[in-house]
Enzyme design. Structure first.
Site, PDB file in Angstrom:
ATOM      1  N   SER A 162      31.817  39.167  45.342  1.00  0.00           N
ATOM      2  CA  SER A 162      32.219  40.569  45.387  1.00  0.00           C
ATOM      3  C   SER A 162      33.707  40.677  45.696  1.00  0.00           C
ATOM      4  O   SER A 162      34.454  39.719  45.475  1.00  0.00           O
ATOM      5  CB  SER A 162      31.369  41.331  46.405  1.00  0.00           C
ATOM      6  OG  SER A 162      31.536  42.715  46.253  1.00  0.00           O
ATOM      7  N   ASN A 163      34.149  41.804  46.204  1.00  0.00           N
ATOM      8  CA  ASN A 163      35.576  42.026  46.501  1.00  0.00           C
ATOM      9  C   ASN A 163      35.693  42.910  47.738  1.00  0.00           C
ATOM     10  O   ASN A 163      34.692  43.315  48.313  1.00  0.00           O
ATOM     11  CB  ASN A 163      36.275  42.630  45.280  1.00  0.00           C
ATOM     12  CG  ASN A 163      35.625  43.930  44.864  1.00  0.00           C
ATOM     13  OD1 ASN A 163      35.645  44.909  45.600  1.00  0.00           O
ATOM     14  ND2 ASN A 163      34.994  43.932  43.692  1.00  0.00           N
TER      15      ASN A 163
END
Ligand code: C5P
Length: 219
Positions: free
Chosen positions: A29-30
């Site tokens: 993810s981020n």
């Protein structure tokens, strides 16, 4: 306070960072928190819009009076926004979409005993906003661009490539801008080429400004 400026209008907002599964317990993810998208959804609801928030996160309180759709990865997000697109008046793509996902999702948890080295092959995700821009009819389309340099230049190119009406560009290298903080420093870039540069402000305040611009754009 509300002036009911979006009564009868349908606004779709996406928020948060997509999660691309590696196996049943792990994902890529981020750092996106979802705060910017949630602020925009709240601002739209305050103007009495019919608001749908497509969210990649469960960590934020649900805005009052907003329809929630929760999604996990880019392909689910793509399906959800496409399903809401045809009859919406404006769509704001504030989600941070992973450009890549693991080429395969392991059915079972990957065990360290089975691998000395582990390579995860990545494959490209669809550019959701680009796809929406291609099939745009009447929708006012807003995108985001997080850059670390040449923000305006990249922003202008992105606006044109993705066929947007408005691009919110921020320099995420600056303190108080971008991912996972409650403030942002933005430049708004319009289709006709004009640019408005804003000082550091809360994401709620920026959300109201973006909604003001949408009101001007669709009325
Ligand atoms: O090209 P870039 O990722 O910088 O563009 C950012 C904008 O495009 C954001 O509005 C983001 O939500 C959207 N985007 C998308 N699908 C992708 C990547 C970005 O919709 N795969």
């Amino acid at each position: 306070y509300s002036k009911h400026l979006l009564k009868g209008k349908k606004i779709v907002v996406s928020a948060g960072g997509t999660q691309e599964d590696i196996d049943p317990v792990r994902y890529i993810s981020n750092r996106s928190s979802g705060k910017m998208g949630y602020s925009i959804a709240r601002a739209a609801a305050l103007e009495d819009a019919d608001v749908t928030l497509v969210s990649c996160t469960h960590a934020l309180p649900e805005p009052v009076g907003v329809h929630m759709i929760y999604v996990h990865d880019a392909r689910e997000l793509e399906k959800a926004v496409n399903a809401q697109y045809d009859d919406c008046d404006a769509l704001v793509m504030a989600a941070a979409v992973s450009d890549y996902r693991p080429a395969v999702r392991a059915e079972n948890k990957i065990k360290k005993e089975q691998h000395d080295h582990l390579n995860i092959e990545l494959t490209e995700n669809p550019d959701i906003l680009y796809g929406l821009g291609q099939k745009k009819t009447h929708q006012f389309l807003v995108g985001f661009a997080a850059e670390t340099r040449d923000v305006i230049e990249y922003g202008k190119a992105k606006l044109a490539k993705k066929n947007l009406n408005l691009l919110v560009a921020n320099d995420v290298a600056q303190q108080g801008a971008g991912f996972n903080v409650s403030t942002n420093i933005a430049a708004l870039i319009y289709k006709d080429g004009h640019i408005e540069q804003y000082p550091k402000m809360t994401k709620d305040d920026l959300g109201h400004i973006i909604i003001e611009k949408i009101v001007e754009g669709i009325n």
